[in-house]
Design a protein around this motif. Structure first.
Motif, PDB file in Angstrom:
ATOM      1  N   GLU A   1       0.653  -1.266   0.156  1.00 20.17           N
ATOM      2  CA  GLU A   1       0.096   0.150   0.118  1.00 20.17           C
ATOM      3  C   GLU A   1       0.936   1.222  -0.098  1.00 20.17           C
ATOM      4  O   GLU A   1       0.623   2.236  -0.522  1.00 20.17           O
ATOM      5  N   ASP A   2       1.988   1.331   0.666  1.00 19.36           N
ATOM      6  CA  ASP A   2       2.782   2.474   0.763  1.00 19.36           C
ATOM      7  C   ASP A   2       3.990   2.456  -0.200  1.00 19.36           C
ATOM      8  O   ASP A   2       4.740   3.229  -0.458  1.00 19.36           O
ATOM      9  N   TYR A   3       3.983   1.419  -1.204  1.00 17.43           N
ATOM     10  CA  TYR A   3       4.776   1.395  -2.493  1.00 17.43           C
ATOM     11  C   TYR A   3       6.349   1.212  -2.061  1.00 17.43           C
ATOM     12  O   TYR A   3       7.044   1.313  -2.837  1.00 17.43           O
ATOM     13  N   LYS A   4       6.380   0.809  -0.718  1.00 17.85           N
ATOM     14  CA  LYS A   4       7.874   0.393  -0.504  1.00 17.85           C
ATOM     15  C   LYS A   4       8.377  -1.074  -0.720  1.00 17.85           C
ATOM     16  O   LYS A   4       9.393  -1.289  -0.638  1.00 17.85           O
ATOM     17  N   LYS A   5       7.358  -1.855  -0.868  1.00 22.63           N
ATOM     18  CA  LYS A   5       7.696  -3.147  -0.984  1.00 22.63           C
ATOM     19  C   LYS A   5       6.916  -3.777  -2.347  1.00 22.63           C
ATOM     20  O   LYS A   5       5.712  -2.924  -2.727  1.00 22.63           O
ATOM     21  N   GLU A   6       7.488  -4.728  -2.959  1.00 16.99           N
ATOM     22  CA  GLU A   6       6.743  -5.130  -4.265  1.00 16.99           C
ATOM     23  C   GLU A   6       7.121  -6.690  -4.537  1.00 16.99           C
ATOM     24  O   GLU A   6       8.123  -7.210  -4.097  1.00 16.99           O
ATOM     25  N   ILE A   7       6.007  -7.425  -5.074  1.00 12.42           N
ATOM     26  CA  ILE A   7       5.920  -8.539  -5.407  1.00 12.42           C
ATOM     27  C   ILE A   7       5.955  -8.630  -7.006  1.00 12.42           C
ATOM     28  O   ILE A   7       5.135  -7.933  -7.357  1.00 12.42           O
ATOM     29  N   THR A   8       6.912  -9.245  -7.589  1.00  8.08           N
ATOM     30  CA  THR A   8       6.732  -9.452  -9.195  1.00  8.08           C
ATOM     31  C   THR A   8       6.213 -10.996  -9.273  1.00  8.08           C
ATOM     32  O   THR A   8       7.005 -11.835  -8.718  1.00  8.08           O
ATOM     33  N   VAL A   9       5.142 -11.084 -10.052  1.00  9.77           N
ATOM     34  CA  VAL A   9       4.626 -12.443 -10.418  1.00  9.77           C
ATOM     35  C   VAL A   9       4.823 -12.521 -11.920  1.00  9.77           C
ATOM     36  O   VAL A   9       4.531 -11.609 -12.560  1.00  9.77           O
ATOM     37  N   ALA A  10       5.344 -13.803 -12.276  1.00 10.36           N
ATOM     38  CA  ALA A  10       5.529 -13.969 -13.639  1.00 10.36           C
ATOM     39  C   ALA A  10       5.223 -15.283 -14.120  1.00 10.36           C
ATOM     40  O   ALA A  10       5.471 -16.516 -13.422  1.00 10.36           O
ATOM     41  N   LEU A  11       4.503 -15.621 -15.269  1.00  9.53           N
ATOM     42  CA  LEU A  11       4.442 -16.911 -15.966  1.00  9.53           C
ATOM     43  C   LEU A  11       5.644 -17.361 -16.702  1.00  9.53           C
ATOM     44  O   LEU A  11       6.133 -16.443 -17.421  1.00  9.53           O
ATOM     45  N   TYR A  12       6.169 -18.446 -16.733  1.00  7.88           N
ATOM     46  CA  TYR A  12       7.129 -19.071 -17.586  1.00  7.88           C
ATOM     47  C   TYR A  12       6.977 -20.500 -18.260  1.00  7.88           C
ATOM     48  O   TYR A  12       6.233 -21.203 -17.504  1.00  7.88           O
ATOM     49  N   GLU A  13       7.561 -20.749 -19.182  1.00  8.24           N
ATOM     50  CA  GLU A  13       7.490 -21.978 -19.702  1.00  8.24           C
ATOM     51  C   GLU A  13       9.003 -22.236 -20.020  1.00  8.24           C
ATOM     52  O   GLU A  13       9.807 -21.460 -20.511  1.00  8.24           O
ATOM     53  N   PRO A  14       9.436 -23.651 -19.473  1.00  9.86           N
ATOM     54  CA  PRO A  14      10.961 -23.826 -19.295  1.00  9.86           C
ATOM     55  C   PRO A  14      11.344 -23.837 -20.920  1.00  9.86           C
ATOM     56  O   PRO A  14      12.741 -23.390 -20.817  1.00  9.86           O
TER      57      PRO A  14
END
Length: 84
Positions: free
Chosen positions: A48-61
């Protein structure tokens, strides 16, 4: 699954996420967007305070060219573990 600690540039095997309701909803919405193909192959979910972030991604090997070298190496290593 790859869990990368970007600060220390190491893969980790366990992670605990403690999210507020609004952050959990944002993560859910981001995952739904990726799965439905509406936002490409990744999303950023800020606190909420934009000080932390999670990046989620899809991938195929078989298709990891869009990732940086470090992430490609982690994916290859993870795939090798699964074939042994």
């Amino acid at each position: 699954m790859i869990i990368l600690d970007e600060k220390i540039d190491k893969s980790i095997s366990r992670l605990t996420l403690l999210l507020q309701q609004s952050e959990a909803e944002e993560l859910r919405d981001s995952l739904e967007s990726i799965l439905k193909g509406k936002s490409g192959d990744h999303e950023h979910v800020p606190s909420e305070d934009y000080k932390k972030e999670i990046t989620v991604a899809l991938y195929e090997p078989s298709n990891i060219d869009g990732f940086n070298d470090r992430v490609q190496k982690l994916i290859r290593k993870d795939c090798q573990k699964k074939t042994k």
